[in-house]
Design a protein around this motif. Structure first.
Motif, PDB file in Angstrom:
ATOM      1  N   HIS A 389      32.170  34.341  41.125  1.00  0.00           N
ATOM      2  CA  HIS A 389      31.809  35.623  40.499  1.00  0.00           C
ATOM      3  C   HIS A 389      30.301  35.793  40.393  1.00  0.00           C
ATOM      4  N   PRO A 390      29.698  36.886  40.759  1.00  0.00           N
ATOM      5  CA  PRO A 390      30.324  38.053  41.388  1.00  0.00           C
ATOM      6  C   PRO A 390      30.230  38.050  42.921  1.00  0.00           C
ATOM      7  N   ASN A 391      29.959  36.896  43.516  1.00  0.00           N
ATOM      8  CA  ASN A 391      29.618  36.885  44.940  1.00  0.00           C
ATOM      9  C   ASN A 391      30.738  37.313  45.879  1.00  0.00           C
ATOM     10  N   ALA A 392      31.927  36.776  45.690  1.00  0.00           N
ATOM     11  CA  ALA A 392      33.012  37.166  46.589  1.00  0.00           C
ATOM     12  C   ALA A 392      33.908  38.206  45.941  1.00  0.00           C
ATOM     13  N   GLY A 393      33.689  38.443  44.665  1.00  0.00           N
ATOM     14  CA  GLY A 393      34.460  39.431  43.930  1.00  0.00           C
ATOM     15  C   GLY A 393      34.297  39.167  42.450  1.00  0.00           C
ATOM     16  N   PRO A 394      34.564  40.167  41.610  1.00  0.00           N
ATOM     17  CA  PRO A 394      34.423  39.955  40.173  1.00  0.00           C
ATOM     18  C   PRO A 394      35.562  39.106  39.619  1.00  0.00           C
ATOM     19  N   PHE A 395      35.269  38.382  38.539  1.00  0.00           N
ATOM     20  CA  PHE A 395      36.272  37.443  38.013  1.00  0.00           C
ATOM     21  C   PHE A 395      37.534  38.135  37.527  1.00  0.00           C
ATOM     22  N   ILE A 396      37.459  39.427  37.243  1.00  0.00           N
ATOM     23  CA  ILE A 396      38.664  40.108  36.762  1.00  0.00           C
ATOM     24  C   ILE A 396      39.754  40.155  37.835  1.00  0.00           C
ATOM     25  N   ARG A 397      39.444  39.695  39.042  1.00  0.00           N
ATOM     26  CA  ARG A 397      40.466  39.662  40.094  1.00  0.00           C
ATOM     27  C   ARG A 397      41.218  38.335  40.173  1.00  0.00           C
ATOM     28  N   TYR A 398      40.931  37.389  39.308  1.00  0.00           N
ATOM     29  CA  TYR A 398      41.671  36.121  39.363  1.00  0.00           C
ATOM     30  C   TYR A 398      43.183  36.344  39.349  1.00  0.00           C
ATOM     31  N   PRO A 399      43.689  37.215  38.477  1.00  0.00           N
ATOM     32  CA  PRO A 399      45.146  37.424  38.473  1.00  0.00           C
ATOM     33  C   PRO A 399      45.676  37.915  39.822  1.00  0.00           C
ATOM     34  N   LYS A 400      44.885  38.718  40.499  1.00  0.00           N
ATOM     35  CA  LYS A 400      45.313  39.189  41.812  1.00  0.00           C
ATOM     36  C   LYS A 400      45.401  38.018  42.788  1.00  0.00           C
ATOM     37  N   ILE A 401      44.415  37.139  42.730  1.00  0.00           N
ATOM     38  CA  ILE A 401      44.431  35.976  43.619  1.00  0.00           C
ATOM     39  C   ILE A 401      45.647  35.104  43.311  1.00  0.00           C
ATOM     40  N   ILE A 402      45.921  34.940  42.015  1.00  0.00           N
ATOM     41  CA  ILE A 402      47.103  34.158  41.634  1.00  0.00           C
ATOM     42  C   ILE A 402      48.349  34.777  42.266  1.00  0.00           C
ATOM     43  N   SER A 403      48.412  36.107  42.242  1.00  0.00           N
ATOM     44  CA  SER A 403      49.603  36.754  42.814  1.00  0.00           C
ATOM     45  C   SER A 403      49.673  36.523  44.325  1.00  0.00           C
ATOM     46  N   TRP A 404      48.549  36.473  45.001  1.00  0.00           N
ATOM     47  CA  TRP A 404      48.570  36.183  46.440  1.00  0.00           C
ATOM     48  C   TRP A 404      49.047  34.754  46.698  1.00  0.00           C
ATOM     49  N   LEU A 405      48.581  33.835  45.834  1.00  0.00           N
ATOM     50  CA  LEU A 405      48.948  32.425  46.049  1.00  0.00           C
ATOM     51  C   LEU A 405      50.425  32.184  45.794  1.00  0.00           C
ATOM     52  N   MET A 406      51.010  32.988  44.905  1.00  0.00           N
ATOM     53  CA  MET A 406      52.403  32.750  44.533  1.00  0.00           C
ATOM     54  C   MET A 406      53.393  33.485  45.423  1.00  0.00           C
ATOM     55  N   SER A 407      52.853  34.319  46.334  1.00  0.00           N
ATOM     56  CA  SER A 407      53.791  35.105  47.133  1.00  0.00           C
ATOM     57  C   SER A 407      53.383  35.158  48.609  1.00  0.00           C
ATOM     58  N   ALA A 408      54.106  34.369  49.427  1.00  0.00           N
ATOM     59  CA  ALA A 408      53.850  34.412  50.870  1.00  0.00           C
ATOM     60  C   ALA A 408      54.237  35.769  51.420  1.00  0.00           C
ATOM     61  N   GLU A 409      55.242  36.342  50.805  1.00  0.00           N
ATOM     62  CA  GLU A 409      55.725  37.644  51.242  1.00  0.00           C
ATOM     63  C   GLU A 409      54.625  38.706  51.103  1.00  0.00           C
ATOM     64  N   LYS A 410      53.938  38.655  49.978  1.00  0.00           N
ATOM     65  CA  LYS A 410      52.859  39.621  49.734  1.00  0.00           C
ATOM     66  C   LYS A 410      51.763  39.441  50.795  1.00  0.00           C
ATOM     67  N   ARG A 411      51.411  38.183  51.046  1.00  0.00           N
ATOM     68  CA  ARG A 411      50.346  37.927  52.028  1.00  0.00           C
ATOM     69  C   ARG A 411      50.767  38.445  53.398  1.00  0.00           C
TER      70      ARG A 411
END
Ligand code: SF4
Ligand SMILES: [Zn+2]
Lengths: 572, 463, 288
Positions: A389-411
């Motif tokens: 944070h904030p280089n690759a994105g703001p920290f408020i996106r951590y939950p979004k990253i978590i959702s990507w990691l938990m769902s191969a389908e989403k990716r």
């Protein structure tokens, strides 16, 4: 005050608790085994309970943040919110104001954040900001990699002197550990140049990055600091930087971890930050591709290495790093407004606005490489969740990253339906990765591992005696498929059901209900007093001549650290 | 200048004090103290020394309130603070202006009060380097600390700044003269260029003077940029400077190993205003292609930069922040003190450690005469004549400690050397008292019932 | 169709803020709703009916069916039509800062003078000003490099400094004169000025068009003369007459087009030889 969190589903990787239904008790700010019958009951039946989040690497306080805020009023405007009875007015998206930073981390259930770059000359400034951020404790890492004294000790291999110097600087700047950014490169930037590769020399100083990093690693282990060296290797963001990254990590293989108790928590001797930016193959952006597998492979084989990812999140953000030459290169590409800040005898910093768009090939490549690293690194204790944070994105996106990691389908759906550029499938192996994180692994990469890597002995786990830093999320893991409901994951992790900091309820149902003064965590080395005095005496003539402030003014007085958490290290 | 014999009659010396005058924040001063007063100052320039050895005749010592006859009357602290708090609590459009000669510790109280009541907080940047800040916001902000200049710079350019007069030790301590690590011969290793319509004292010290015509800044820099891009000039002279001189200057700037452009109010207050800085910043960015260049605005007051830094981390914006709606707003021409006063909007004005009476345009001061003005300061000044409540503060860096930020952003702890007069109070204390009293008098306006996140937070680019 | 009329009762020295009173919010409001509404003024809110008599006629299902009429001197009423997406606003008098700022649709017409930041970051719709406007008309928010991106601004009087700063789309037409640095930093879109221009049009422009029918005071070095053009066509629009064409701003390798009336600016051509064909052509053209 006594509390009992009743009937939660607990994920506490440090204590190997994996989704067990149990109660967590805390009293007077600490976790305890048991409480009396008078304890207040917080009913969290079938909700996820974890230790509060620990961010191992972010930029939240200090001079370059302020340069960013000063020159990006348009970013501040994007995060404006009206004050409430509890909170002050908010402002800022990628570089929020200090109060805003505290509130937003709190809402996500975080309790501790590492400020990853503090120039000692302006440490007072960093501490002033830390004192303005509520609800989260902060451990700032002073910058050593381009410090003129450090480069001199490294060239002459004076490890004892270097250790004494580090001990003195941690005290003087009230810092926590040793941060190295683009070693020798930021010094070269003093002349508008950079170093290329690990064995390039800083102009005039006749010392290579390799020598600087090895010397600092040895001194770090000699002192037995709680954290290992924390490095941002050379060649950040350049296609073909994988060899530099691996050479850097490989070069300290022979340096044994300290046996001192203070260093006993961690397993690693080197922490590589934002590995995503350091995992590119190719010769230029034309033929760049993912080097994630190679880097992950190296990390899998070498338990003395840990990393955090620096995941790209597809936002318009602000990049800021002490890797100033790289920022100037970025400016040349984007043409957006460029800020830079060189700091005498110590470091430099560059800042520019940056747009990561899923429609552009490079941003997508970076996004995919980040996810690949998460999925290829087998041991979750070796990888942490960050966006730098904030280089690759703001920290408020951590939950979004978590959702990507938990769902191969989403990716897969993002790749398949063209939401992201086709480079994701053409130039990376992301499409072939089916691994999905479970809540236990998420708890590891977002709290347990970062706490262990930083050597904390009071947080990151729900161990009795530890700080009562706890997060509760409104998900029943026995009745919820994160793979199928990424939005649900994102929502729950964005709005903690409870965030408890030092036993105080600061967030309830996603809303800030109270605030508290944050702590500054710093490392106090004991046993080097004599050596510290000698080394300071020896640098004094140089300091007086070539710095622009007086030594008396260089030090961070106690006035700037009103609420310290002092970590004592018995170095001898 | 007449020779003054050194002062020998003193009780003790306080070393490493900081000068509370210009943006150089020299932190190497020695105060010679006798009977609780500073009788001499070593190392400071004349400006700094005379500021530190304050003139007790001009000192504000007791709180005062303007009575019904319109005369300032000495009162006790409680009366003065209550009167001031009442003015603030009853106001609809309060403006708190100044702050550049006080500490960030005091600003902290000020921003809390301002956010509570919904005030505009602004500082002297609004009348001096505001255009520089706006230009940075448009174009970028490549700066470096003054030690970098000392150690590396071989070309130093002053544009629209007469540093010799406004920042007397700037050349001596940081820029032109000192022996730096890579510039061991000091002044001999450096080229100094002054760009200024006037042949100023700084120009006299320089190796080169570019005397472009008044208001010609933008055109001149534009030509310089075109030359750096390898373009040929079409006119024989631009802004009064012959084309060949521009070619020569461009070559010289590009050949620098490490160049720094210091700019002052000359550049920000001519036609084009922030756009002059804007293009100067772009010029510096261009120069970095083949060389290394940075710039620094020559900030005037010792903590004018401090307020901008402080406001940026506390609120998100550097100056002219309007909290009237319960959230921050920053907008040129709308939330700046001068614009507000000329529009006759404010109905209460608190001025802390600043002198609008002396520095504001007439239209603005006229409005000040019609509304309640609260002054927190240490000296009598034209503003005292406008003030309805006068609260005597204490002298940061002499009578009271505090943090300030140098023009390059280096934080300095300004320590206390002597005690303040008994009847005065620290600025920090005064503002805190006001805050607490205002909180008792009026319920906090414009508080949201619940937190509503900004729509901007939700936007992902892919939506 | 619904007409909401605001008749001014009292002016205020402290500006009223109308950001909540835009068609998108008030299309369903009744007179009772207005009577209960308090308008932000400084750090307080006061009943809107203290300042305006408000009459509501007709019905509306959507913002597009609303016409909002303000009668009176609104030079202390900020944010009129700011962020609106549809409908119509008419101001019979002056208007304060941010008229039509960030609007994405609809029409705003002001029959008086307007303060600064009119049409700032406009995305669509139409803003017409019968009087003069101050600086930063159709500009961007400070620090933002993407300004007005669509729609049209027509100013019948004069425009202030830095009109169309950072323009990335849309059109600004000034029928009067324009102060310095019109179209600074612009990257797309068109600015047309019927009157004279003080100095430096198009400073640091990257692309886009500036058309000036009047006299230009001083041009920047970064603009390179391309010769004389007749009835040029820019972005599909033909501008009849003869113009001197410039490209710039080459100080940043810009590719913008600046055309200025050849006749009114013929002194710029005086360094050319008197016999020059093109110059004669202009004289002939003038004689016609
Ligand atoms: S140069 Fe400025 S800060 Fe230094 S002594 Fe003189 S007035 Fe004071
Ligand atoms: Zn980082």
């Amino acid at each position: 005050m006594e509390y009992i969190l009743k009937n939660g589903i607990v994920y506490d990787p440090a204590n190997e608790v994996n989704g067990e239904k149990m109660d967590i008790c805390f009293k007077d700010g600490k976790i305890v085994e048991d409480v009396s019958a008078d304890a207040e009951v917080l009913d969290v039946t079938d909700k996820i309970v974890m230790p509060a989040g620990v961010d191992p690497h972010a930029h939240v306080a200090g001079p370059k943040l302020v340069v960013g805020r000063l020159y990006r009023p348009e970013d501040e405007r994007r995060g404006v919110a009206q004050k409430t009875k509890v909170t002050r007015a908010e402002a800022g998206f990628s570089i929020p104001s200090c109060p805003t930073t505290g509130y937003r981390y709190s809402r996500m259930g975080y309790g501790t954040v590492c400020e990853a770059a503090m120039p000692p000359l302006e440490a007072k400034h960093t501490h002033e900001e830390i004192n303005t951020i509520p609800n989260i404790d902060i451990n700032p890492l002073p910058l050593f990699g381009n410090n003129w004294f450090v480069m001199e000790y490294a060239r002459e291999n004076r490890i004892d002197d270097l250790a004494a110097f580090i001990a003195a600087m941690l005290r003087v700047s009230k810092g926590y550990g040793v941060k190295i950014v683009n070693p020798c490169g930021s010094e070269a930037w003093g002349w508008g140049m950079n170093v290329h590769g690990y064995d390039d020399k800083a102009p005039y100083f006749d010392v290579t990055s390799r020598e600087v990093v090895r010397a600092l690693a040895k001194a770090n282990e000699q002192l037995g600091l709680p954290h290992s060296i924390h490095i941002h290797p050379n060649d950040l963001g350049h296609p073909g930087n994988v060899p530099t990254t691996i050479a850097t990590l490989d070069s300290i293989k022979d340096i044994a971890k300290s046996t001192k108790a203070s260093a006993g928590v961690r397993d690693q001797t080197i922490h590589c930050t934002h590995a995503q930016f350091h995992s590119y193959t190719g010769n230029s952006w034309k033929d760049a591709a993912s080097g994630a597998e190679e880097v992950a492979d190296f990390i899998n084989k070498n338990p003395y290495v840990t990393c955090d990812v620096g995941q790209v999140t597809f936002d318009e953000t602000t990049t800021m790093t002490a890797d100033a030459p790289m920022e100037y290169d970025l400016f040349k590409i984007s043409g957006l407004k460029w800020a830079n800040k060189d700091i005498e005898c110590e470091t430099a910093a560059g800042i520019i606005p940056c747009i990561y768009s899923p429609k552009t090939p490079v941003s997508t490549l970076q996004w995919a490489i980040g996810l690949e690293l998460f999925l290829h690194i087998e041991n979750p204790w070796q990888v942490c969740l960050t966006t730098d944070h904030p280089n690759a994105g703001p920290f408020i996106r951590y939950p979004k990253i978590i959702s990507w990691l938990m769902s191969a389908e989403k990716r897969m759906s993002m790749i398949d339906n063209g939401e992201v550029h086709k480079w994701a499938s053409k130039r990376t192996g992301l499409a072939g990765l089916e691994r999905e994180y479970d809540f236990y692994e998420i708890a590891t990469i977002s709290r347990a591992a970062p706490a262990r890597i930083h050597g904390f002995q009071d947080r990151g786990a729900l161990t009795p005696g530890y700080n009562a830093d706890i997060a509760v999320y409104d998900i029943n893991p026995n009745d919820f498929d994160p793979s199928k409901d990424p939005e649900g994951v994102e929502k729950a992790f964005s709005n903690a059901y409870y965030t408890i900091k030092d036993g105080q309820i600061v967030v309830k149902d996603g809303d800030i209900v109270s605030t508290k003064q944050s702590h500054t965590i710093w490392t106090n080395v004991i046993g080097y007093e004599e050596e510290e005095k000698q080394i300071i005496d020896s640098i004094m003539p140089f300091f007086t001549q070539y710095y622009s402030v007086k030594w008396e003014n260089y030090q961070v007085h106690d006035h700037y650290v009103p609420n310290p958490t002092r970590v004592d290290v018995e170095a001898k | 200048m007449t020779y003054e014999p050194p002062v020998t009659d003193y009780d003790h010396i306080v070393e490493n004090c900081t000068c509370a005058f210009c943006g150089c924040n020299c932190d190497d001063l020695d105060f010679l103290v006798k009977d609780g007063h500073v009788v001499a100052v070593r190392h400071a320039c004349r400006l700094g020394a005379s500021k530190v050895m304050e003139d007790m005749d001009q000192r504000l010592l007791v709180p005062m309130v303007r009575n019904e006859e319109g005369v300032l009357e000495e009162v006790d602290w409680d009366t003065a603070l209550d009167t001031a708090a009442k003015y603030i609590a009853e106001s609809v459009r309060p403006v708190f202006y100044g702050w550049s000669e006080t500490s960030t510790e005091c600003m902290k109280e000020g921003v809390e009060l301002g956010e509570y009541i919904g005030a505009v907080l602004d500082n002297q940047a609004t009348i001096c380097h505001g255009p520089s800040l706006q230009a940075m916001q448009n174009a970028g902000y490549p700066i470096q600390t003054l030690g970098e200049v000392k150690n590396r710079a071989d070309v130093i350019a002053y544009s629209g700044s007469n540093a010799m007069n406004s920042h007397p030790r700037h050349l001596a301590r940081y820029a032109a003269f000192p022996r730096g690590y890579f510039r061991q011969r000091g002044r001999f290793d450096r080229t100094v260029i002054t760009m200024d319509p006037k042949f100023s004292d700084t120009a006299k010290m320089s190796d080169k003077w570019i005397g472009f015509e008044q208001n010609g800044d933008y055109g001149f820099y534009n030509a310089l940029r075109a030359v750096l891009k390898g373009k040929k000039l079409q006119s024989e002279s631009v802004s009064g400077i012959p084309a060949e001189d521009i070619y020569e200057l461009a070559a010289e700037m590009e050949a620098a190993e490490f160049g720094v452009l210091f700019f002052g109010l000359g550049l920000t207050h001519t036609l084009g205003k922030q756009r002059n800085i804007d293009i100067a910043i772009k010029l510096v960015q261009d120069l970095n292609t083949n060389s290394k260049w940075g710039l620094t605005p020559m900030r005037g007051h010792f903590n004018v930069n401090g307020f901008n830094i402080f406001m940026a981390y506390e609120t998100g914006w550097a100056f002219g922040v309007d909290f009237c709606r319960g959230y921050g707003r920053y907008m040129m021409g709308e939330t700046n003190t001068i614009d507000l006063l000329v529009r006759k909007e404010p109905d209460c004005f608190m001025v802390i450690a600043a002198d609008p009476g002396a520095h504001f345009p007439n239209g603005a001061n006229q409005h000040l005469a019609n509304i309640p003005v609260i002054q927190i300061d240490i000296h009598w000044g034209p503003s005292t004549e406008l003030a309805d409540v006068v609260l005597p503060g204490s002298f940061i860096s002499v009578e009271c400690g505090g943090t300030s930020y140098r023009m390059d952003g280096v934080p300095i702890w300004m320590k206390k050397a002597i005690d303040k007069p008994e009847t005065c109070r620290d600025d920090e204390w005064i503002v805190r008292e006001l805050k607490e009293r205002v909180m008792k008098l009026r319920e906090e306006p414009n508080v949201a019932d619940e937190y509503v996140p900004n729509e901007g937070l939700a936007c992902l680019l892919d939506k | 169709m619904k007409t909401i009329t605001f008749d001014q009762k009292k002016t205020s020295s402290i500006a009223l803020e109308f950001d909540e009173l835009i068609t998108d919010n008030i299309y369903s409001w009744t007179e009772e709703d207005f009577a209960a509404y308090k308008v932000p003024v400084g750090n307080s809110r006061f009943p809107i009916t203290d300042y305006f008599d408000i009459t509501v006629e007709g019905e509306a299902e959507s913002p597009a069916e609303v016409k909002m009429i303000l009668n009176g001197d609104c030079n202390r009423v900020k944010y009129i039509g700011c962020k609106m997406s549809a409908g119509e606003v008419v101001v019979n008098g002056d208007a304060d800062l941010h008229v039509g700022a960030e609007m994405s649709g609809g029409v705003v017409t002001v029959f008086g003078n307007v303060a600064a930041h009119a049409g700032r970051e406009m995305k669509g719709g139409k803003l017409e000003i019968m009087g003069n406007t101050k600086e930063f008309c159709g500009a961007s928010y400070i620090g933002e490099w993407r300004g007005m991106s669509g729609g049209e601004i027509i100013i019948h009087g004069n425009a202030g400094k830095q009109c169309g700063e950072c323009l990335v789309g849309g059109k600004i037409h000034v029928l009067g004169d324009c102060d310095i640095l019109a179209g600074i930093h612009m990257t797309k879109g068109t600015i047309e000025i019927d009157g004279n221009v003080n100095r430096w049009p198009g400073g640091q422009m990257k692309n886009g068009n500036i058309v000036i029918h009047g006299k230009v005071g001083r041009l920047l070095e970064g603009f390179v003369e391309q010769g004389i053009v007749t009835d040029p066509e820019l972005d599909g629009i033909v501008y009849p007459g003869r113009y001197i064409e410039y490209k710039g701003d080459i100080a940043l390798n810009g590719k913008g087009t600046l055309i200025i009336d050849a006749e009114k600016n013929r002194d710029r051509l005086s360094t050319w030889i008197e016999e020059d064909d093109e110059y004669n052509a202009i004289r002939e053209y003038r004689a016609q």
